[in-house]
Scaffold this motif. Sequence first.
Motif, PDB file in Angstrom:
ATOM      1  N   LEU A 121       0.819  -1.211   0.000  1.00 35.96           N
ATOM      2  CA  LEU A 121       0.000   0.000   0.000  1.00 35.96           C
ATOM      3  C   LEU A 121       0.861   1.273   0.000  1.00 35.96           C
ATOM      4  O   LEU A 121       0.694   2.142  -0.856  1.00 35.96           O
ATOM      5  N   LEU A 136      -0.219  -6.074   1.393  1.00 36.76           N
ATOM      6  CA  LEU A 136       0.060  -5.507   2.715  1.00 36.76           C
ATOM      7  C   LEU A 136       1.426  -4.813   2.703  1.00 36.76           C
ATOM      8  O   LEU A 136       2.229  -5.034   1.800  1.00 36.76           O
ATOM      9  N   ASP A 137       1.657  -4.022   3.728  1.00 33.61           N
ATOM     10  CA  ASP A 137       2.958  -3.367   3.860  1.00 33.61           C
ATOM     11  C   ASP A 137       3.983  -4.310   4.476  1.00 33.61           C
ATOM     12  O   ASP A 137       4.576  -4.050   5.530  1.00 33.61           O
ATOM     13  N   THR A 138       4.152  -5.441   3.803  1.00 34.03           N
ATOM     14  CA  THR A 138       5.102  -6.468   4.268  1.00 34.03           C
ATOM     15  C   THR A 138       5.851  -6.992   3.040  1.00 34.03           C
ATOM     16  O   THR A 138       5.397  -6.784   1.913  1.00 34.03           O
TER      17      THR A 138
END
Lengths: 394, 325
Positions: free
Chosen positions: B266, B296-298
């Motif tokens: 994101l 996701l921010d992963t």
Amino acid sequence: MTTPSPEDVHTPMLTDGDEFRIPTYKLLQQDGTLYEGAEAPHLERDKALRMYQAMVFTRVLDERMLAAQRQGRLSFYMQCTGEEAAVIGSAAALDDADVIMAQYREQGALAYRGFTTDEFMNQLFGNELDYGKGRQMPVHYGSTRLNYVTISSPLATQIPQAVGYAYGQKLAGDGHCTITYFGEGAASEGDFHAALNMAAVHKVPVIFLCRNNGYAISTPTIEQFAAEGVAPRAFGYRMHVIRVDGNDILAVYEATRVARRMAVEDNRPVLIEAMTYRLAGHSSSDDPSSYRSKKEEEAWREKDPLLRMQRWLTDKGWWSEDDEKRLQESMRREVLDTMKRAEKRPPPPLESLVTDVYDEVTPALAEQLDQLKAHIRKYPDAYPKSASQVTGGD
Amino acid sequence: MARMNMLQAINHALDTAMAADERVLCFGEDVGVFGGVFRATSNLQQKYGKARCFNTPLVEQGIIGFANGLAAQGSIPVAEIQFADYIFPAFDQIVNESAKYRYRSGNLFNVGGLTIRAPYGGGIAGGHYHSQSPEAYFAHTPGLKVVVPRNAHQAKGLLLGAIRDDNPVVFFEPKRLYRASVGDVPESDYQLPLGEAEVVKEGSDITLVAWGAQIEVVEQAVEMAEKERVSCEVIDLRTILPWDVETVANSVLKTGRLLVSHEAPLTGGFGAEVAATIQARCFLYLESPIARVTGLDTPFPLALEKEYMPDHLKVYEAIKASVEF
């Protein structure tokens, strides 16, 4: 400071380095006897058997896991087949507390150090017990207990990291070194060159072990480099180098033992080029038949490093056909039983998606996880791996 | 017309470009006799010889540096990076060299002939390093064009457009669709324009913007939403940089709602750029906050890939949230 220069000349004198020939160090012939004039390194029976058992385990694991991949039980696999002596012979010459930074085809080193069958399987199936929490593809093992840094797929990135790690070991004065493994293809990456130069300049206790296995996926060495192997590059960095028959476990062991002594006693990095052959495909996704001949593969099958060591052990009276049969059978059974256990285990918890991105889960990631949980609760059937974790009430 | 999957269409585009202009060269790791790990360059070496289609040593920065030099000389290099995840050793050559060759020399020199092809994206159990969507890194670099096709027909036309565009182009191919996307593709030589989005489907309640493999996901969500009488307009951005603001803005002026979806994380994803620009252009017309449905921010996971992905259900929920706002 001026760079020391060779004698001056007054006509152009070009050199291509061909006057430097790097011999290949060999001890053991394929029939299990030593070359004339060769002397086997000092190896206790127990140690020799530990090495051999790691080779057999690696071979059995690779055969079974490739079969499991073909059956659709495993998403992906990479075999060490043909290169067991290069990997295990070198690992055996180290102290078990020396650090290993491998590429991805070095499961034999882990097997030698005592990674358990369960540990292998948990990673391969990315289940809840996988140390890497199911985040990486199969064969990306890591173990703090065994000083084996977790594998990263991008090629050659581990090579300069090994130099940095070893520099830290030198400062710590703990008497240990780092070995880094890579293929002859990865040695084309800029990271390889950066690493050798830094190691030589900073006098770092690191061993560079190049598995020259003939191919980088489909690309043969003749399209990888114009030079005769990787070994001559050491000269450019003023580093010691040894080329060794990579299918000869005794020679690999002895070469690495000597290299390790130079590294830890004199802080001199060493490049070892192990000449071997990737008998398998690059990975389970590869089919070598489109870029090399069966005849070529057969010629290398004749040089099987396992058979070579087995014959040597038999000649010494340390191994028998019965021992071989028993070992093969028990390892096969163990691999299959363990696989059945590992593949039934659930995946890592949903939270593992957001942990370890940073040392602590950030508020933004915690929120993303909450949103994800709410979404999965709404559509549990679409996320069978994690639905039970969020629907049963947290 | 012929039925082709995306790999065949890409192969067809490369074949067409090489046949039409002998300055076109294709190279990279394993692209020679093997035809690339995905076989996108199959038979090109056999057809055009080793001088024009060849294996390189395994060194991404070398491949792109070499390609920059070739392009500066006037050749038309089409360099393959085996996976977009492995493009980063070449980041310096792309960001500091390819992108700035023309600008820094006052247009004395340029590498406009350069095209870099790289398979990108998830959904193939590839874990961290065979799944990433790095388009936003490159979209942050003026001087580059960044193109992502959504199907076989688009892939051939856009790739030919990229090869013939007089600017360096990074061409990301959705590898999940390489064999899955099959369609009618003209066997003739045709180009699709860079810098132009395409309205894939017209609608009146909400605008959905995506590119590459994500278009298929958005279309699945649209199918669900339309059963509930939500009329969706779908726009394939096609070129991420420079992107077609007009087409998106005109659509949002009409629908009053916007959702952008991409697989990449994101934060800092290209969806953020679209959202910022469109809220400035369409502020008084917006009836709900601009939605982003993304990874996701992963780092890209493996075992929980399905949970990570911005799938059709997540897009569908976001459509509902937007229209019910």
